[in-house]
Design an enzyme around this catalytic site. Structure first.
Site, short mmCIF file in Angstrom:
data_model
loop_
_atom_site.label_atom_id
_atom_site.label_comp_id
_atom_site.label_asym_id
_atom_site.label_seq_id
_atom_site.Cartn_x
_atom_site.Cartn_y
_atom_site.Cartn_z
N CYS B 33 25.38 -49.82 94.15
CA CYS B 33 26.35 -50.89 93.91
C CYS B 33 26.49 -51.76 95.14
O CYS B 33 25.87 -51.52 96.18
CB CYS B 33 27.70 -50.26 93.58
SG CYS B 33 28.31 -49.28 94.95
N CYS B 36 27.65 -49.89 98.32
CA CYS B 36 26.59 -49.21 99.07
C CYS B 36 25.84 -50.21 99.91
O CYS B 36 25.50 -49.98 101.07
CB CYS B 36 25.58 -48.55 98.12
SG CYS B 36 26.30 -47.50 96.89
N ASP B 444 8.06 -24.03 80.77
CA ASP B 444 7.76 -23.09 81.84
C ASP B 444 9.09 -22.38 82.14
O ASP B 444 10.15 -22.88 81.77
CB ASP B 444 7.26 -23.87 83.05
CG ASP B 444 7.27 -23.04 84.30
OD1 ASP B 444 6.70 -21.95 84.26
OD2 ASP B 444 7.87 -23.48 85.29
N ASP B 619 7.47 -27.37 86.08
CA ASP B 619 7.71 -27.88 87.42
C ASP B 619 6.74 -27.35 88.47
O ASP B 619 6.63 -27.91 89.54
CB ASP B 619 9.13 -27.55 87.86
CG ASP B 619 9.27 -26.09 88.21
OD1 ASP B 619 8.72 -25.26 87.46
OD2 ASP B 619 9.89 -25.78 89.24
N ASP B 623 1.78 -25.40 86.43
CA ASP B 623 2.02 -26.12 85.18
C ASP B 623 1.26 -27.43 85.12
O ASP B 623 1.15 -28.04 84.05
CB ASP B 623 3.51 -26.44 85.02
CG ASP B 623 4.35 -25.19 84.99
OD1 ASP B 623 3.94 -24.24 84.30
OD2 ASP B 623 5.40 -25.16 85.64
#
Lengths: 51, 749
Positions: B33, B36, B444, B619, B623
């Site tokens: 925003c 920030c 997984d 992950d 995989d």
């Protein structure tokens, strides 16, 4: 009929002016950060002027 | 990917040093925003020597310049990253590549072409409206004058703004293929050519406005598509930039230096602190190492490699700090066969034919045959060649896939925007199409359905012991202590001694207490599973295993997926019993343990061969091949780098909760695209007979074209509301740590 002779050039010049303005804005980077500019304008203080 | 364990990357290699200043471009994570933006710019500008701090919120990049050009000044980049980190923002180096720059200039060129076409369209519409309104009462001379004026405006603009289509059509034709741009180019050129001919012969109808409207509307679709691709690649790049890690290299004189992990060379001796991951494949140089290779193999039990044994990159050091020798550079370190499998999978995915292209393949021959039939038909019934050609060209103009060109990008832009706002990154528009088609999901286990983090399991201890251990643990910042500290009861702690890498000792309510490694607490023996020992008073030491609990959001996410008519299965590299117990807790029908990466791949290939498109969610490094081969794939933000690179979708918040939402949006997007195709086809069915029989005037062409484009765009905007309704809730099925055993406990104890 004669009105066309000056109305059409006027319309074209106005349109071309708007197009030139847009091209200038595009080239000078004003579309680089639309999200940031939308937020910046709401800020209290003016940040450093960096063009 | 916990922020606590991430080390600050060394940024000086990315600093550009000028004659009197240094500059760097950083990718910023977490700036959303205006607040920030102001915080970052003002905070950094206030630092001594900083001359420029300019943040681009659209691309999440920060440009920094500061005075000085020496080595020490360049090293300040890391201090700036630390300042950003302290403000709560992640920062990584931005290294622009050629593809990025090409994308940015393409997007600008499209915007310019669009603006020019828009300008021309407005002016010609002004003139055309005059011709349409004037009708019979307008003198032929006036009409001819207006037509010549239109030609003077339209022809150069059509040639300038139409270039993206001409180029693409030419590229397809020179490869002896057709695409959507072939009929578009043909329609533009024929409309302009025909109109010029008609103007020359002072005839009543010209199509200059139609040609420019075609270009303008189609450029909108092109521009949306370009912006979408820029946005998705930017998001992926942002994740990659924040992944830059450092490594500790032991120099010849024994001192340790920090280097970016890309700079690791084979033969370097590296120090791997406790709890850190190996940055590259490496050989163990000292005894007693305890390695957690779950990310590579999926197995949760620790391994104890001998000296000289090879450990793959990504494995975690769960014991004391160890010295290893790098075998490969970090970039080459991912298991070579896994990389090869992933590459093969990426080629398989490229075979997916996008909906728009499939539509184009069916559409182009039909339209061209129709135009030819019109030409021949009129000639056969004895019409003049001019009438026949005129009507054939009218068919081509009216069937030009204007709505079709907008149908897909408009929907995808809205859908991807919707997913972004919920923290779901999608790699490409066609990933969305593939996601919509899936019928089965393969999960997984480690790190995907479970948290992939060590959490101490104290369910076998008495409440008193728990509160004593917790009280001692409050005195240490070690991650395991932090996890135990929540159990603390009201006790008085007298002496506390902490030996890093060993344990924590103290006296509570007068009796001695210790937690830590087996050798540290005394009377305990090493075990092959992750955990710590605790000794309270004179009692025998007790073992506290570190387990990997199910993600709290997993049960409800999986229940929702089942409600959506999807089936699920679990494939894990971990022990079969563990896989079965997790599957049971989550209601997954089918589970298999001790599965190798090749087995996962074979399972997915078999399912897809039998006609079930599969979504793979994983992950780990193990995989990655399955992710790359599956019809669609998803990964969590905390996943290994190679998995994220292979996945179509990345769930940013590191939570599974976004998965049902992503599938719902993808399905809605697919139905919108198909609806839009139906609109476009329906419109053609109405307009084509008019064109074939010679009743289309430029006015009808203009109205039909803009009308159909408007309908298609409005239909795409309906996507904005998808997913506001989250589907049936499952109040009784949320994870409750009191009733569900932590994962792996049965198999490991």
């Amino acid at each position: 009929m004669t009105s066309l002779l000056w109305l059409i050039p006027v319309a074209l010049i106005l349109g071309a002016g708007a197009l030139a303005g847009f091209v200038w804005a595009l080239k000078s980077g004003q579309f680089d950060d639309p999200a940031g500019d939308a937020e910046r304008i709401l800020g209290e203080d003016d940040g450093p002027d960096l063009g | 990917m916990s922020a606590a364990t991430a080390t600050t990357p060394r940024l000086s290699p990315f600093v550009t040093r000028g004659s009197d200043h240094c500059e760097i471009d950083l990718v910023i994570e977490g700036a959303r925003c205006g607040g920030c933006l102001a915080k970052i710019e003002n905070g950094l500008s206030a630092l001594p020597g900083v001359t420029t701090a300019r943040m681009n919120l659209s691309t999440s990049r920060l440009h920094l310049e500061w005075a000085g050009s020496g080595e020490t000044e360049a090293a300040r980049a890391d201090d700036f990253a630390q300042v950003l980190h302290d403000m709560g923002f992640g920062a990584g180096p931005y290294a622009p590549d050629a593809a990025d720059q090409a994308r940015e200039s393409e997007s600008k060129a499209l915007l310019l072409a669009m603006a020019v076409a828009g300008f021309g369209l407005m002016n010609i519409m002004l003139l055309s409206a005059g011709v349409w309104a004037g009708g019979e009462s307008m003198s032929a001379l006036t009409r001819s004058f207006l037509h010549w004026l239109s030609a003077a405006i339209a022809l150069p603009i059509a040639l300038f703004s139409g270039r993206p289509f001409f180029r693409s059509a030419w590229a397809a034709l020179s490869k002896r293929q057709t695409n959507m741009d072939v009929p578009i180019t043909l329609a533009i050129l024929l409309a302009c050519g025909l109109s010029l001919w008609e103007t020359w012969h002072s005839e009543a109808h010209t199509y200059f406005d139609a040609a420019l409207m075609l270009i303008f509307l189609l450029l909108i679709g092109r521009f949306l598509d370009a912006r979408l691709r820029a946005r998705t690649s930017m998001a992926a790049q942002q994740l990659a930039a924040l992944q830059v890690r450092s490594a500790a290299r032991i120099k010849a004189d024994g001192s340790v230096e920090t280097i970016p992990s890309e700079d690791i060379a084979p033969g370097d001796r590296l120090l791997i602190p406790s709890g850190e991951a190996l940055p590259c494949d490496a050989k163990i140089l000292q005894p007693g190492a305890r390695i957690d290779a779950a990310v590579v193999t999926g197995e949760t039990a620790l391994i104890r490699p001998d000296i000289g044994e090879t450990i793959y990159s990504g494995s975690l050091n769960r014991g004391q700090a160890i010295t290893v020798e790098a075998l490969r550079a970090a970039g080459d370190s991912l298991l070579s066969d896994i990389t090869r499998l992933v590459e093969a999978g990426a080629q398989a995915e490229a075979r997916h034919v996008r909906l728009a292209d499939r539509a184009a393949r069916a559409y182009v021959p039909i339209v061209h045959t129709l135009a030819l039939a019109t030409l021949l038909g009129w000639l056969l019934v004895g019409a003049e060649p001019r009438t026949a050609i005129l009507n054939a060209i009218a068919v081509l103009i009216i069937t030009c896939p204007c709505a079709l060109g907008l149908a897909v990008p408009a929907v995808q832009v809205v859908a991807v925007g919707r997913l972004f706002s919920r923290g779901i990154l999608i790699r490409s528009g066609d990933a969305l199409e593939r996601l919509a088609a899936i019928r089965h999901i393969v999960f997984d286990k480690t790190g995907t359905l479970t948290q992939g983090q060590a959490v101490p399991d104290v369910s076998h201890l008495t409440p008193k012991d728990r509160s004593l251990i917790g009280a001692l643990a409050t005195r240490s910042a070690h991650p395991i202590s932090q996890a135990l500290a929540g159990l603390a009861g009201p006790h008085t702690i007298e002496v506390v001694e902490e030996i890093p890498g060993q344990g924590l000792r103290g006296r509570i309510d007068g009796s001695p207490i210790a937690i830590g490694q087996a050798g540290f607490v005394g009377g305990a023996h090493e075990r092959d599973e992750a955990g710590v020992w605790a000794k309270i008073g004179d009692a025998a030491p007790v073992f506290i295993p570190l387990t990997d609990p199910i993600r709290p959001e997993a049960p409800s996410a999986i229940a929702t997926l089942h409600d959506m008519g999807l089936t699920t299965s679990l494939l894990s590299g971990d022990a079969d019993a563990v896989a079965q117990s997790v599957a049971r807790d989550l209601g997954i029908e089918d589970a298999k343990g001790r599965v190798t990466p090749e087995d996962k791949l074979a399972d997915i290939t078999a399912r897809e061969a039998s006609g079930t498109p599969v979504l793979m969610v994983g992950d780990g490094i193990n995989d990655a091949p399955a992710l790359a081969h599956a019809h669609a794939s998803a990964s969590l933000a905390g996943a290994s780098e190679i998995s994220r690179a292979a996945a179509d979708i990345i769930l940013r918040g590191d939570t599974l909760a976004g998965l049902p939402f992503a599938i719902r949006v993808a399905r809605a997007a697919k139905s919108r695209v198909i609806e839009n195709f139906a609109f476009a086809a329906g419109y053609n069915m109405l307009a084509v007979p008019l064109a074939v029989f010679g009743h289309v005037t430029p006015l009808i062409a203009a109205a039909a074209m803009s009308g159909s484009s408007l309908i298609v765009t409005l239909n795409a905007l309906r996507m904005r509301r998808v997913g506001d309704y989250e589907g049936p809730d499952h109040p009784g099925r949320h994870y409750d740590p009191q009733t569900i055993n932590p994962v792996g406990q049965g198999a490991l104890a």
